[in-house]
Enzyme design. Sequence first.
Site, short mmCIF file in Angstrom:
data_model
loop_
_atom_site.label_atom_id
_atom_site.label_comp_id
_atom_site.label_asym_id
_atom_site.label_seq_id
_atom_site.Cartn_x
_atom_site.Cartn_y
_atom_site.Cartn_z
N TYR A 1 50.68 36.11 47.89
CA TYR A 1 49.80 36.48 46.77
C TYR A 1 48.36 36.36 47.21
O TYR A 1 47.95 35.34 47.75
CB TYR A 1 50.05 35.58 45.56
N ASP B 1 44.02 34.10 54.31
CA ASP B 1 43.70 33.87 52.91
C ASP B 1 43.89 32.37 52.65
O ASP B 1 45.00 31.90 52.41
CB ASP B 1 44.60 34.71 52.01
N LYS C 1 39.30 28.42 44.98
CA LYS C 1 39.85 27.23 44.33
C LYS C 1 39.00 25.97 44.58
O LYS C 1 38.01 25.77 43.89
CB LYS C 1 41.32 27.06 44.71
C1 LIG Z 1 44.85 31.75 43.78
C2 LIG Z 1 44.89 32.64 44.96
C3 LIG Z 1 44.21 33.86 45.01
C4 LIG Z 1 43.48 34.43 43.83
O1 LIG Z 1 42.42 33.64 43.42
P1 LIG Z 1 41.84 33.81 41.92
O2 LIG Z 1 40.66 32.92 41.90
O3 LIG Z 1 42.95 33.40 41.02
O4 LIG Z 1 41.49 35.25 41.76
C5 LIG Z 1 44.21 34.56 46.19
N1 LIG Z 1 44.88 34.11 47.26
C6 LIG Z 1 45.56 32.96 47.26
C7 LIG Z 1 46.25 32.50 48.49
C8 LIG Z 1 45.60 32.19 46.10
O5 LIG Z 1 46.31 31.06 46.08
#
Ligand SMILES: *Cc1c(COP(=O)(O)O)cnc(C)c1O
Length: 424
Positions: free
Chosen positions: A144, A237, A265
């Site tokens: 994701y 990511d 985050k």
């Molecule tokens: C949470 C998350 C996202 C998206 O971040 P948002 O701030 O919710 O848009 C993208 N990549 C990873 C790996 C994530 O855990």
Amino acid sequence: MSIQRSQSIYERAQAVIPGGVNSPVRGCRSVGADPVFVSQGDGASIWDVDGNRYLDLIGSWGPLILGHAHRDILDTIKEMLSMGTTFGAPTEVEVKFAETLREAVPSMEMVRAVSSGTEATMSALRLARGFTNRAKIIKADGGYHGHADCLLVAAGSGAATLGIPGSAGVPEGAARDTIVVPYNDLASVEMFCQGGDVAAMIIEPVAGNMGLVEPLPGYLEGLREITRKHGTLLIFDEVMTGFRVAYGGAQERYGVVPDLTTIGKIIGGGLPAAAFGGAAAIMQKLAPLGPVYQAGTLSGNPLAMAAGLKMMEILARPGTYDRLEHLGRRLGDGLLAAATAANVPAVMNRVGSMLTLFFTKGPVTNYETAKLADTNRFGAFFRGMRERGVFLPPSQFEAMFISLAHTDEDVDQIVAAARETLAA
Ligand SMILES: *Cc1c(COP(=O)(O)O)cnc(C)c1O
């Protein structure tokens, strides 16, 4: 435990907010529960509007590695708040934020701040495509990376939970250039990169959105080698893993250096901030220097930058990650032992303070094996734990997060609740 007031707010919420929630997993549908509405948090605990207290293992889905309402973070925000909230002009705190981030994650030679992880990954991909003049991208099944169109293909997290891997509204054209490969499989990446038309591979270096899946030994190194050989950019990511699995993220923990990194985050200190960065030669392709456009009204918001800076400063203190490792191990071992004692088939996947208890015989090494987990059993586990005052992420395909505010006693209490729940 009464959740009467929550339930009445939930009814109002459903009339004005789709599903009553502003992000789908919060709806608790996949675990057969109604959401509770939260009134406040402190340290390792949150309280709902009915006054019930829970030990929190969500931590706002990762950001709250120091726990809720950390005094130093709050003080920092208050201090910045007294100067104003946003200017839409550059501030020094953004520069300090970028400098500190680069010190922590040296591959992020240049950094641009944004307001969400979705924006960070979307922008990093546009940059990778602009830099390489190629269109295709590779992502992992169950990975994701936020909800940009081209990334909502075989995606994990809420999309996995709801069983909508594609999402309606994503045009075929937007998804056409996205290639999906199984996590932990190098042969497929090699095969697709050979054509020389792949701009980037984006990967969670520790997968956290199909439940936690650790990279097998050699996987990240292999990705580095293959992408380099074919002129494909490697994007880690680290929105979830950054400052979580090590101060310098998964790239520090595993010793593999990507071309671009997305991070979010934790670095917002509980406020909306994220960033992407990488080699200067790539980052200088961004507007206003280069031809790749990217912008944001609230990007680099001073409150979020100040909170994030303070967060990084606190996490840099010695012992932080040993403590998180200790708590993670204690919780992971305890939950697995609870499952074993109850004769429930389970696998504990854990990296530091991120963990998932999969209700399957396992092993779980990719999305296909994750999906073998018994989600009905997970739903019952979630409900039993919440009833006993423990707040788990409401999906089998999410990671639990432990914070520095949790104590050994909190962990023991969580494990005791798990023993009771699994025995029931
Ligand atoms: C949470 C998350 C996202 C998206 O971040 P948002 O701030 O919710 O848009 C993208 N990549 C990873 C790996 C994530 O855990």
